[in-house]
Design a protein around this motif. Sequence first.
Motif, PDB file in Angstrom:
ATOM      1  N   VAL A   1       0.821  -1.215   0.000  1.00 51.75           N
ATOM      2  CA  VAL A   1       0.000   0.000   0.000  1.00 51.75           C
ATOM      3  C   VAL A   1       0.854   1.264   0.000  1.00 51.75           C
ATOM      4  O   VAL A   1       0.437   2.306  -0.520  1.00 51.75           O
ATOM      5  CB  VAL A   1      -0.970   0.002   1.210  1.00 51.75           C
ATOM      6  CG1 VAL A   1      -1.682   1.343   1.347  1.00 51.75           C
ATOM      7  CG2 VAL A   1      -1.995  -1.110   1.055  1.00 51.75           C
ATOM      8  N   ASN A   2       2.059   1.200   0.566  1.00 52.74           N
ATOM      9  CA  ASN A   2       2.873   2.407   0.710  1.00 52.74           C
ATOM     10  C   ASN A   2       3.069   3.147  -0.603  1.00 52.74           C
ATOM     11  O   ASN A   2       3.028   4.378  -0.658  1.00 52.74           O
ATOM     12  CB  ASN A   2       4.238   2.051   1.308  1.00 52.74           C
ATOM     13  CG  ASN A   2       4.129   1.604   2.747  1.00 52.74           C
ATOM     14  OD1 ASN A   2       3.224   2.000   3.455  1.00 52.74           O
ATOM     15  ND2 ASN A   2       5.056   0.766   3.177  1.00 52.74           N
ATOM     16  N   ILE A   3       3.276   2.387  -1.673  1.00 53.17           N
ATOM     17  CA  ILE A   3       3.578   3.020  -2.948  1.00 53.17           C
ATOM     18  C   ILE A   3       2.342   3.634  -3.590  1.00 53.17           C
ATOM     19  O   ILE A   3       2.443   4.427  -4.523  1.00 53.17           O
ATOM     20  CB  ILE A   3       4.230   1.986  -3.893  1.00 53.17           C
ATOM     21  CG1 ILE A   3       5.094   2.694  -4.927  1.00 53.17           C
ATOM     22  CG2 ILE A   3       3.190   1.097  -4.543  1.00 53.17           C
ATOM     23  CD1 ILE A   3       6.252   1.907  -5.417  1.00 53.17           C
ATOM     24  N   ALA A   4       1.141   3.266  -3.097  1.00 57.77           N
ATOM     25  CA  ALA A   4      -0.106   3.781  -3.673  1.00 57.77           C
ATOM     26  C   ALA A   4      -0.668   4.962  -2.891  1.00 57.77           C
ATOM     27  O   ALA A   4      -1.774   5.425  -3.200  1.00 57.77           O
ATOM     28  CB  ALA A   4      -1.148   2.662  -3.737  1.00 57.77           C
TER      29      ALA A   4
ATOM     30  N   ALA B   1      -8.431  12.502   0.217  1.00 57.52           N
ATOM     31  CA  ALA B   1      -8.142  12.256   1.633  1.00 57.52           C
ATOM     32  C   ALA B   1      -6.788  12.844   1.992  1.00 57.52           C
ATOM     33  O   ALA B   1      -5.904  13.007   1.138  1.00 57.52           O
ATOM     34  CB  ALA B   1      -8.147  10.757   1.920  1.00 57.52           C
ATOM     35  N   ASN B   2      -6.616  13.159   3.275  1.00 56.97           N
ATOM     36  CA  ASN B   2      -5.315  13.657   3.726  1.00 56.97           C
ATOM     37  C   ASN B   2      -4.401  12.484   4.074  1.00 56.97           C
ATOM     38  O   ASN B   2      -4.819  11.325   4.093  1.00 56.97           O
ATOM     39  CB  ASN B   2      -5.456  14.611   4.918  1.00 56.97           C
ATOM     40  CG  ASN B   2      -6.142  13.962   6.104  1.00 56.97           C
ATOM     41  OD1 ASN B   2      -5.896  12.800   6.435  1.00 56.97           O
ATOM     42  ND2 ASN B   2      -7.018  14.702   6.766  1.00 56.97           N
ATOM     43  N   ILE B   3      -3.163  12.813   4.377  1.00 58.66           N
ATOM     44  CA  ILE B   3      -2.157  11.769   4.606  1.00 58.66           C
ATOM     45  C   ILE B   3      -2.467  10.948   5.854  1.00 58.66           C
ATOM     46  O   ILE B   3      -2.186   9.746   5.913  1.00 58.66           O
ATOM     47  CB  ILE B   3      -0.742  12.390   4.693  1.00 58.66           C
ATOM     48  CG1 ILE B   3       0.343  11.303   4.682  1.00 58.66           C
ATOM     49  CG2 ILE B   3      -0.609  13.269   5.922  1.00 58.66           C
ATOM     50  CD1 ILE B   3       0.442  10.557   3.397  1.00 58.66           C
ATOM     51  N   THR B   4      -3.085  11.578   6.859  1.00 50.66           N
ATOM     52  CA  THR B   4      -3.425  10.850   8.079  1.00 50.66           C
ATOM     53  C   THR B   4      -4.486   9.798   7.804  1.00 50.66           C
ATOM     54  O   THR B   4      -4.391   8.655   8.266  1.00 50.66           O
ATOM     55  CB  THR B   4      -3.916  11.823   9.169  1.00 50.66           C
ATOM     56  OG1 THR B   4      -2.890  12.779   9.440  1.00 50.66           O
ATOM     57  CG2 THR B   4      -4.256  11.072  10.444  1.00 50.66           C
TER      58      THR B   4
ATOM     59  N   ASN C   1      -2.943   1.536   6.149  1.00 51.22           N
ATOM     60  CA  ASN C   1      -1.902   0.616   6.614  1.00 51.22           C
ATOM     61  C   ASN C   1      -2.011   0.345   8.101  1.00 51.22           C
ATOM     62  O   ASN C   1      -1.860  -0.788   8.562  1.00 51.22           O
ATOM     63  CB  ASN C   1      -0.516   1.189   6.297  1.00 51.22           C
ATOM     64  CG  ASN C   1       0.232   0.356   5.278  1.00 51.22           C
ATOM     65  OD1 ASN C   1      -0.258  -0.680   4.829  1.00 51.22           O
ATOM     66  ND2 ASN C   1       1.402   0.807   4.894  1.00 51.22           N
ATOM     67  N   SER C   2      -2.277   1.394   8.888  1.00 53.67           N
ATOM     68  CA  SER C   2      -2.319   1.227  10.340  1.00 53.67           C
ATOM     69  C   SER C   2      -3.426   0.275  10.764  1.00 53.67           C
ATOM     70  O   SER C   2      -3.246  -0.532  11.680  1.00 53.67           O
ATOM     71  CB  SER C   2      -2.514   2.588  11.018  1.00 53.67           C
ATOM     72  OG  SER C   2      -1.417   3.423  10.786  1.00 53.67           O
ATOM     73  N   GLY C   3      -4.588   0.365  10.140  1.00 53.57           N
ATOM     74  CA  GLY C   3      -5.695  -0.528  10.483  1.00 53.57           C
ATOM     75  C   GLY C   3      -5.328  -1.985  10.261  1.00 53.57           C
ATOM     76  O   GLY C   3      -5.647  -2.857  11.080  1.00 53.57           O
ATOM     77  N   TYR C   4      -4.649  -2.245   9.165  1.00 51.26           N
ATOM     78  CA  TYR C   4      -4.199  -3.610   8.855  1.00 51.26           C
ATOM     79  C   TYR C   4      -3.178  -4.093   9.886  1.00 51.26           C
ATOM     80  O   TYR C   4      -3.289  -5.200  10.436  1.00 51.26           O
ATOM     81  CB  TYR C   4      -3.597  -3.629   7.455  1.00 51.26           C
ATOM     82  CG  TYR C   4      -3.014  -4.954   7.014  1.00 51.26           C
ATOM     83  CD1 TYR C   4      -3.838  -5.959   6.522  1.00 51.26           C
ATOM     84  CD2 TYR C   4      -1.647  -5.206   7.079  1.00 51.26           C
ATOM     85  CE1 TYR C   4      -3.303  -7.169   6.097  1.00 51.26           C
ATOM     86  CE2 TYR C   4      -1.107  -6.398   6.663  1.00 51.26           C
ATOM     87  CZ  TYR C   4      -1.946  -7.386   6.176  1.00 51.26           C
ATOM     88  OH  TYR C   4      -1.425  -8.590   5.773  1.00 51.26           O
ATOM     89  N   LEU C   5      -2.173  -3.246  10.175  1.00 52.20           N
ATOM     90  CA  LEU C   5      -1.116  -3.640  11.101  1.00 52.20           C
ATOM     91  C   LEU C   5      -1.648  -3.848  12.517  1.00 52.20           C
ATOM     92  O   LEU C   5      -1.230  -4.773  13.227  1.00 52.20           O
ATOM     93  CB  LEU C   5      -0.008  -2.585  11.109  1.00 52.20           C
ATOM     94  CG  LEU C   5       0.848  -2.494   9.844  1.00 52.20           C
ATOM     95  CD1 LEU C   5       1.767  -1.276   9.921  1.00 52.20           C
ATOM     96  CD2 LEU C   5       1.660  -3.758   9.629  1.00 52.20           C
ATOM     97  N   LEU C   6      -2.588  -2.995  12.935  1.00 51.26           N
ATOM     98  CA  LEU C   6      -3.127  -3.106  14.289  1.00 51.26           C
ATOM     99  C   LEU C   6      -3.909  -4.397  14.475  1.00 51.26           C
ATOM    100  O   LEU C   6      -3.683  -5.142  15.428  1.00 51.26           O
ATOM    101  CB  LEU C   6      -4.014  -1.901  14.607  1.00 51.26           C
ATOM    102  CG  LEU C   6      -3.284  -0.595  14.941  1.00 51.26           C
ATOM    103  CD1 LEU C   6      -4.270   0.555  15.006  1.00 51.26           C
ATOM    104  CD2 LEU C   6      -2.545  -0.725  16.258  1.00 51.26           C
TER     105      LEU C   6
ATOM    106  N   ALA D   1     -11.900   0.023   6.823  1.00 56.22           N
ATOM    107  CA  ALA D   1     -12.614  -1.085   7.462  1.00 56.22           C
ATOM    108  C   ALA D   1     -12.268  -2.415   6.795  1.00 56.22           C
ATOM    109  O   ALA D   1     -12.060  -3.431   7.479  1.00 56.22           O
ATOM    110  CB  ALA D   1     -14.123  -0.840   7.411  1.00 56.22           C
ATOM    111  N   ALA D   2     -12.205  -2.418   5.464  1.00 55.30           N
ATOM    112  CA  ALA D   2     -11.862  -3.655   4.745  1.00 55.30           C
ATOM    113  C   ALA D   2     -10.439  -4.093   5.049  1.00 55.30           C
ATOM    114  O   ALA D   2     -10.142  -5.289   5.157  1.00 55.30           O
ATOM    115  CB  ALA D   2     -12.052  -3.447   3.240  1.00 55.30           C
ATOM    116  N   ARG D   3      -9.539  -3.129   5.226  1.00 61.93           N
ATOM    117  CA  ARG D   3      -8.161  -3.474   5.567  1.00 61.93           C
ATOM    118  C   ARG D   3      -8.067  -4.052   6.970  1.00 61.93           C
ATOM    119  O   ARG D   3      -7.244  -4.944   7.234  1.00 61.93           O
ATOM    120  CB  ARG D   3      -7.276  -2.222   5.450  1.00 61.93           C
ATOM    121  CG  ARG D   3      -6.918  -1.871   4.041  1.00 61.93           C
ATOM    122  CD  ARG D   3      -5.841  -2.779   3.491  1.00 61.93           C
ATOM    123  NE  ARG D   3      -4.525  -2.410   3.970  1.00 61.93           N
ATOM    124  CZ  ARG D   3      -3.419  -3.105   3.746  1.00 61.93           C
ATOM    125  NH1 ARG D   3      -3.467  -4.245   3.091  1.00 61.93           N
ATOM    126  NH2 ARG D   3      -2.251  -2.701   4.208  1.00 61.93           N
ATOM    127  N   VAL D   4      -8.883  -3.545   7.895  1.00 61.69           N
ATOM    128  CA  VAL D   4      -8.915  -4.123   9.239  1.00 61.69           C
ATOM    129  C   VAL D   4      -9.327  -5.593   9.158  1.00 61.69           C
ATOM    130  O   VAL D   4      -8.736  -6.463   9.823  1.00 61.69           O
ATOM    131  CB  VAL D   4      -9.874  -3.332  10.146  1.00 61.69           C
ATOM    132  CG1 VAL D   4     -10.112  -4.078  11.457  1.00 61.69           C
ATOM    133  CG2 VAL D   4      -9.314  -1.945  10.434  1.00 61.69           C
TER     134      VAL D   4
END
Length: 546
Positions: A34-37, A47-50, A56-61, A108-111
């Motif tokens: 996802v980082n490159i996208a 959307a803003n950067i946050t 990514n954060s939702g997936y990692l958490l 939500a889907a990434r979570v």
Amino acid sequence: MTTPLVDLKGRSPWSVLPPLVLGFFMIMVDTTIVNIAVPSLQKAFDANITDVGWVNSGYLLSFAVLMLPAGRLGDRYGPRALFISGLVLFTVASAACGLAGSIGFLIAARVIQGVGAALMTPQTMAVITRVFPPKSRGAALGIWGMVAGLATIAGPVLGGLLVESWGWEWIFYVNIPVGVVAVVWAVATVPHLETHKRYFDVVGTVLAVAGLFLLVFGLQEGDTYDWGSIAGPIGIWELIGAGLVVLGVFVFWQHRLGEKALLPLRLFHYRNFSLANVSAFMISFAMLGIFFPLTIFLQSILGLSPLHAALVNLPASLLSGVVAPFAGRLSDRINGKWVVAVGFGFIAVSLMLVYAVLSPDVSEATLIWCMIPFGFGTGLVFSPMVNLATAGLDHRTAGAGAGAFNTIRQVGSVVGSAAIVAMLTGRLSTTIPDAARSVASSLPGDLQQPFAKIFSGGELSADTIQQGFQPPAGVTGQAAQQIGAAAQQAVGDGFTVAVKDTLLLVVGALVVGGLAALFMSPTRRKADAAAPVADAGESAEEPAVV
């Protein structure tokens, strides 16, 4: 031919491995793809950067906090059922990610994707540990480690190709055919293994998930809130402190439950399991610590495209994939701790080489050569480290041990990310102004004040560095060019110093990980060969107890 530990109906244990590593490959790729996208997602959803950061954060958490109970559920209901369920969930969630019409839906889907990844990951190690005899387990885990090495670079490179060719949706759609193949393959080859239907620690699960969530959220989002207040009296440090307190209560509860615990603390009585977890935490810390600052440096200071920047690390990652299977086999023949320790040494040497050559005008070829020992070292570390961690686990605790190992490894990634971001941004706020003052002294007097305005905005973030600096309004012509060149030099010099200082923190983590490996005890290969199947109540081998 090796004799399997379970009835595979005449098949080799190696027939079980492909769907396991295929699923694991998808999981590892999706931690970086996802980082490159990010720019494409910002544009697509306005959307803003946050907000995009939460993709990514939702997936990692969800991935990090659920692996421990997922490992225990694998012991209770069988790793086959948990692996296939996680694989199906991960594949369906990938389709939902690609179809997302809003940033909230995508998060939500990434979570949910992270939940699927958490269900799968401990089962891959548990199945390998229980299906392969000890004498060939290292080779199997070598393949597992090779997948981790290849996925390190496959995510950014594959992501760049897909985003540039078909759009951001395809970084998720690509999982669908791979997932379907893996599900069919897993149904056909992964065996039903013995389950241990005993008490499931609901209270421990809640405490573990809550504590890890608070800790990981605080560390992951600390920079977002400038390590201060989130809402009213609730701040990042209060959140991290609460997480540590809850995890302390969790440990106390686990001690009280004994063998009924979600995480039997007797696992950590085994020296190799405890020290392998220290090494795993540190290598994950280091991996995030290496790539975050270098990726920004390559794009912002050297001016490379995201895909081009990813290709700089390609030779090292490919070497890691080549070395890993041999390292696994080598750890079957000699004490694996030496293989792991040497691997940590190679990675540390690589970083010190990068430290020595890093400058705003360093060539890509020089960095590629400096990263070669890194690829060799990561290939040596992963599979022997996993083999050392799991060697003393019996069938009852294989899932719990795998869950604990992978949870600690993943938390190491989050802690590494947070620590590196905090140190990098902290150092940038000092090194760039220092470099700017040094450069300003060489400018003509009438240009020094306009030049100083560029750096008068206070603390500088990594995002600001990536966006670059422009001459102040009203400054044109040759003066603007001179100020622009001076600003570029100051940013390059200051950023280089900050990255080099940050790399020293990573080297420190590698030293700790390498020392942990050196203090591991020898594994008993002869005992393994003589007793390939562990009884329900005892382990296949007994490493030294701390």
